[in-house]
Design a protein around this motif. Structure first.
Motif: not given
Length: 334
Positions: A254-260
């Motif tokens: 899942l390219p570009g996936y980022e969550m914090t």
């Protein structure tokens, strides 16, 4: 002679005006110069005992030592963090003596999630510094037999989709939005089951009542290490040191996936810039200490720190990005 008299009179008037202006401004200048001269209240908009509260208490002693005044942690929980946040935004004096431990929920998610938002994070609060960027981990109950993100997506497309709803700590939480972001990048949909807190959701995941969850890594790490949960991917841009063999979501397809889930410190808008600068420099100095950094990283987040401007940009960016995820999910809270 008349010209000299007029010039002299104008000069005297100018000096008098400057003196008057100086008198009017001196209390503010003096307040900035002597800050802090009394105890500071550090409002945590969540109950005692959680990671947000722990961050405030780790900083409490260090701030007292460096600032030379008492720092009192005050838990004001309720309404998804809105209650305590609104108190700082709307009721506290803009003098730097009331700090808010500002979380991504009330700062960037709740303005879209709540129909009646009691304050505007972008205009009623001033950013001081970012404190955290908690990774999340996509995990499943081992009984599912699923061992990768690719296998999870394949199972969601099969007749097993009904048993693969994801649990979260509630609408608008990082656990929920991580799942909604996942749904935007796959050509199927994973159903959502909101719980009243991360603890009950995690308990049901361990018990097999639900089978999938995005959770704050620090909470789930012991269960992953003991084999009670299977980690499929982490939600950060880079792998995390505590799970070096677990891929990022981007590496998992899942390219570009980022969550914090992030936190910071904010004060009421209108607080003197000199006070904000002193708070920022004090907190940056605390985070520069190797021993303190170890304590901080032990709670599950890397050290972030940086400038007030950087934190402000994050709030603006995620207000749009996370707000869209909330809106697209259809979740609302009265």
């Amino acid at each position: 002679m008349q010209r000299r008299s007029v010039t002299h009179a104008l000069a005297s008037l100018a000096l008098s005006s400057l003196a008057t202006l100086g008198t009017l401004c001196s209390p503010l200048a003096q307040a900035e110069e002597t800050w802090p001269s009394k105890s500071i209240r550090f409002v945590v908009p969540y109950p005692p005992g959680g990671p947000t509260d722990l961050m405030a208490r780790l900083l409490q002693g260090e701030m007292q030592t460096r600032l030379g005044v008492s720092v009192i942690v005050d838990n004001k929980s309720g309404a998804g963090g809105n209650l305590g946040s609104a108190e700082v935004a709307k009721q506290a004096p803009a003098d730097g003596y009331t700090l808010l431990l500002a979380a991504s929920g009330p700062m960037a998610v709740n303005p879209t999630l709540y129909r009646n938002m009691p304050f505007n994070p972008l205009t009623d609060l001033a950013p001081v510094i970012q404190l955290s960027a908690f990774p999340l981990v996509l995990e499943v109950n081992p009984k599912t037999g699923i061992k990768s993100v690719k296998e999870l997506i394949a199972a969601l497309k099969s007749k097993r989709a009904a048993e693969l709803a994801f649990a979260s700590a509630g609408n608008g939480t990082p656990q929920h939005l991580a799942g909604e972001l996942f749904n935007t990048q796959i050509d199927t949909k994973m159903p959502h089951i909101p719980y009243r807190g991360a603890g009950p959701a995690l308990n049901d995941l361990l018990g097999g009542q639900v089978n999938v969850m995005f959770d704050i890594l620090g909470s789930s790490l012991p269960y992953i290490q003991s084999g009670k949960l299977t980690a499929l991917a982490v939600t950060t841009a880079k792998r995390v040191p505590t799970l070096p063999d677990v891929p990022t979501m981007a590496e998992a397809g899942l390219p570009g996936y980022e969550m914090t889930g992030w936190h910071g410190v904010a004060v009421r808008a209108g607080t003197p810039p000199a006070v904000i600068d002193k708070l920022n420099s004090t907190l940056n100095a605390i985070f520069s200490q190797p021993e303190f950094r170890k304590k901080w990283e032990a709670i599950g987040t890397p050290v972030v720190a940086g400038s007030a401007t950087q934190f402000g940009e994050l709030i603006k960016k995620d207000s749009v990005r996370l707000g869209k995820l909330v809106k697209d999910s259809g979740a609302t809270v009265d």
